[in-house]
Design an enzyme around this catalytic site. Structure first.
Site, mmCIF file in Angstrom:
data_model
loop_
_atom_site.group_PDB
_atom_site.id
_atom_site.type_symbol
_atom_site.label_atom_id
_atom_site.label_comp_id
_atom_site.label_asym_id
_atom_site.label_seq_id
_atom_site.Cartn_x
_atom_site.Cartn_y
_atom_site.Cartn_z
ATOM 1 N N ARG A 345 103.789 83.981 78.583
ATOM 2 C CA ARG A 345 104.354 84.998 79.441
ATOM 3 C C ARG A 345 105.446 84.575 80.112
ATOM 4 N NH1 ARG A 345 101.841 87.082 83.082
ATOM 5 N NH2 ARG A 345 102.600 89.092 82.837
ATOM 6 N N CYS A 376 109.636 71.817 72.938
ATOM 7 C CA CYS A 376 110.878 71.571 72.686
ATOM 8 C C CYS A 376 111.765 72.527 73.154
ATOM 9 C CB CYS A 376 111.200 70.951 71.402
ATOM 10 S SG CYS A 376 110.477 69.401 71.351
ATOM 11 N N TYR A 405 96.350 87.774 78.256
ATOM 12 C CA TYR A 405 97.360 87.409 77.590
ATOM 13 C C TYR A 405 97.996 85.991 77.762
ATOM 14 C CZ TYR A 405 97.145 92.589 77.793
ATOM 15 O OH TYR A 405 96.873 93.963 77.669
HETATM 16 C C1 LIG Z 1 97.749 97.090 75.984
HETATM 17 C C2 LIG Z 1 97.068 98.361 75.817
HETATM 18 C C3 LIG Z 1 95.879 98.370 76.862
HETATM 19 C C4 LIG Z 1 95.544 97.622 77.826
HETATM 20 O O1 LIG Z 1 96.838 97.538 78.941
HETATM 21 P P1 LIG Z 1 96.477 96.456 80.159
HETATM 22 O O2 LIG Z 1 97.684 96.694 80.930
HETATM 23 O O3 LIG Z 1 96.192 95.247 79.824
HETATM 24 O O4 LIG Z 1 95.327 97.323 80.901
HETATM 25 C C5 LIG Z 1 95.090 99.800 76.859
HETATM 26 N N1 LIG Z 1 95.575 100.727 75.726
HETATM 27 C C6 LIG Z 1 96.596 100.369 74.874
HETATM 28 C C7 LIG Z 1 96.498 101.582 73.757
HETATM 29 C C8 LIG Z 1 96.898 99.118 74.786
HETATM 30 O O5 LIG Z 1 97.930 99.038 73.916
#
Ligand SMILES: *Cc1c(COP(=O)(O)O)cnc(C)c1O
Length: 455
Positions: A345, A376, A405
Site C-alpha cells: 500500500r 530492491c 489490503y
Molecule cells: C472493494 C469493494 C468493496 C469494499 O470496499 P472497502 O472500501 O474495503 O469497504 C465493496 N464492494 C465492491 C464492489 C468492491 O469492489
C-alpha cells in the site's frame, strides 16, 4: 506511537474503524504491547517475522457494529456482506459467516475460499468487470448472486445457463456518476470507471433482461470507492439507486435487493477522522429509506459491502528490525525483514501508517526514522519520517491497521516468501495461514529439457 489506552468514553470511539490499534490492545506491567492477552513480542518469537496478527474481538465487534446499526436504523430486511478482497482466507470466511455476514468475491479463488470457508452460497455475491466462463459457471452452479457488470457478462451467461435450467440470480451494477475524494486508483463510482453500466444504458438492459428466461434480476448494486470519509456521496447514491429501482419496477421487474457497496474509511494515522460504522449505517439507511418512500417504493433488502472498515484495524504486522543507515543531516533508515511484498500500500497509494516498538510502545520518542523494507526498490519504504524511541537490531516493530489490503495484496517480489498469519483471542493464538518457504516459491517453475543438456 498509537494511543494504546484509547477506550475513550463516547460511543464513536469504540467503532473499530476509528481506532489506531485493535480493541484488545493493552500494555503489560513490563511495558510491552499485548493483544488479546498475548504478548506481541512472544508471538514474533514463536511464529517468526514478518507476521500478520488478527484480533478476533475487533473483527467481531466491527461485524456487530454493522449488524446492530442496520437493525436499529433500517426498518426493512438487511444483509451485510464482507468484501473478501480485503483479506481472504478460510478462517476469515468462517469468522464473518458466524457473525451472520454474507460475502463478496471477485474471482474463482475468492469464491472457493468463501464456499469452502462455510459461507452459505445464497449469501455470496460474485463481482468482477471481466469474469471468466469458469467463474460464472462456478457461481451459477452454487446459486451465488452474480453481479452483471457489463454486456460481456450478459452475453456469456445467456450462453452458459442451460436452456430450461434454473435462471441465474442477478444483480445489476450501475456507475452512479458520483465523485468522492479518495485516491484515484480506488475511486469506482465516477463516470470514467471501468466498473458497471452507465445510467443511460440501464433502461435498455432492464428491458432486455425482462424478456430473458435465463435471467432473474434480484437486485441493483453500486460501489463508489474506498477509504471514504465523507457521507454525502452515499446520500446521493441512494437517490440515484432509488430512481433506477423505480424504473425497474415500471418495466416489470420485482427487485428485492439494493446493494450500496462499501467504502467507509478507517484511521491509519492520528489525523484520519472517519465516521463511525454506526454513523455511516445510519446515514445510508436513512437515505435509502427516504429515497424509497418519496417514490412510493417498498423497502428493498438493504445490502452493504464493507471490506476495509470491517477488518483493517483488527490487524497488525510484526517485523524484526535489522540494519540501520544514518545519513547525517538527511535521514536515518531502519530496515525490517519485510516490506512492499507484505504491504504494497505505501508504494502503491503513498499510504500512511502508525508504528511502535513491541516491547517499548510508551517509551519517549528519541529520533525521526524512516522504516524501509528489504526489497530492491528505493520506494520500498513502509513508514517515512516517523518518531520512535531508539531501537536496535532484533527489536520487534509493530505496524498497525494492516488487516485489510496487506495479506490479500501481497506478492513474492524478490522471491520473498509470504508471512504467516495468526488470529488471537483470549490469550490464545492460532495459525490461520502458514508461512511460505523459499523452496515453495520454486514449485511452479519449469525448466525446458533442452536447457539441461550439458555441452
Ligand atoms: C472493494 C469493494 C468493496 C469494499 O470496499 P472497502 O472500501 O474495503 O469497504 C465493496 N464492494 C465492491 C464492489 C468492491 O469492489
Amino acid at each position: 506511537m498509537p494511543n494504546c489506552k484509547q477506550y475513550e468514553v463516547g460511543k464513536d470511539c469504540f467503532s473499530p474503524n476509528r481506532n489506531l490499534s485493535p480493541l484488545t490492545t493493552e500494555i503489560d506491567v513490563e511495558g510491552s504491547l499485548m493483544l488479546a492477552k498475548c504478548k506481541v513480542s512472544d508471538l514474533a518469537n514463536r511464529y517468526g517475522t514478518p507476521l500478520y496478527v488478527l484480533d478476533e474481538t475487533t473483527v467481531r465487534a466491527a461485524c456487530k457494529a454493522y449488524k446492530d446499526a442496520l437493525e436499529q436504523y433500517y426498518p426493512g430486511d438487511s444483509l451485510p456482506l464482507y468484501a473478501s478482497k480485503a483479506n481472504s482466507s478460510l478462517a476469515v470466511s468462517h469468522l464473518v459467516a458466524s457473525e451472520g455476514f454474507g460475502l463478496d468475491a471477485v474471482s474463482e479463488g475468492e469464491l472457493l475460499t468463501a464456499l469452502q470457508g462455510g459461507v452459505p452460497p445464497n449469501r455470496i455475491v460474485l463481482h468482477g468487470n471481466n469474469k471468466s466462463d469458469q467463474e460464472l459457471l462456478l457461481a451459477y452452479k452454487n446459486s451465488v448472486l452474480i453481479v452483471l457488470d457489463n454486456q460481456h457478462d450478459i452475453e456469456r451467461l445467456a450462453e452458459l445457463v442451460p436452456s430450461g435450467g434454473i435462471p441465474a440470480r442477478l444483480m445489476l451494477r450501475l456507475t452512479p456518476g458520483i465523485e468522492c475524494h479518495t485516491h484515484e486508483y480506488i475511486r469506482t463510482g465516477h463516470l470514467d470507471s471501468k466498473f458497471g453500466f452507465d445510467l443511460d444504458q440501464i433502461e435498455s438492459v432492464l428491458i432486455y433482461l425482462k424478456g430473458e428466461s435465463w435471467a432473474r434480476l434480484e437486485g441493483l448494486h453500486a460501489h463508489i470507492g474506498s477509504q471514504i470519509f465523507e457521507l454525502e456521496p452515499h446520500r446521493d447514491l441512494a437517490e440515484v439507486m432509488a430512481d433506477v429501482l423505480l424504473l425497474a419496477q415500471k418495466l416489470g421487474h420485482s427487485i428485492k435487493d439494493l446493494n450500496i457497496g462499501g467504502g467507509l474509511g478507517i484511521r491509519y494515522v492520528k489525523d484520519d477522522n472517519p465516521p463511525s460504522i454506526n454513523t455511516w449505517v445510519k446515514v445510508v439507511s436513512t437515505a435509502v429509506k427516504e429515497s424509497c418512500s418519496s417514490r412510493n417504493l417498498d423497502l428493498p433488502r438493504l445490502m452493504c459491502e464493507p471490506g476495509r472498515s470491517l477488518i483493517a484495524t483488527a490487524g497488525i504486522t510484526l517485523y524484526t528490525i535489522g540494519s540501520r543507515k544514518d545519513i547525517p543531516g538527511i535521514r536515518t533508515y531502519i530496515s525490517v525483514d519485510g516490506g512492499m511484498s507484505d504491504n504494497p500500500r505505501p508504494i502503491t497509494y503513498q499510504s500512511l501508517y502508525t508504528a511502535c516498538l513491541a516491547d517499548r510502545p510508551l517509551d519517549s520518542v528519541e529520533e525521526t526514522v524512516t522504516i524501509a523494507g528489504k526489497h530492491c526498490e528505493s520506494g520500498d519504504v513502509l513508514l517515512k519520517d516517523i518518531q520512535l524511541p531508539s531501537s536496535k537490531s532484533g527489536d520487534v516493530l509493530v505496524v498497525f491497521s494492516t488487516g485489510a489490503y496487506n495479506s490479500s495484496m501481497s506478492s513474492n517480489y524478490n522471491k520473498i516468501p509470504r508471512p504467516a498469519a495468526v488470529i488471537v483471542n483470549k490469550g490464545q493464538a492460532d495459525l490461520i495461514q502458514k508461512r511460505e518457504r523459499s523452496e515453495d516459491l520454486l514449485q511452479y517453475d519449469v525448466v525446458p529439457d533442452r536447457f539441461r543438456v550439458v555441452g
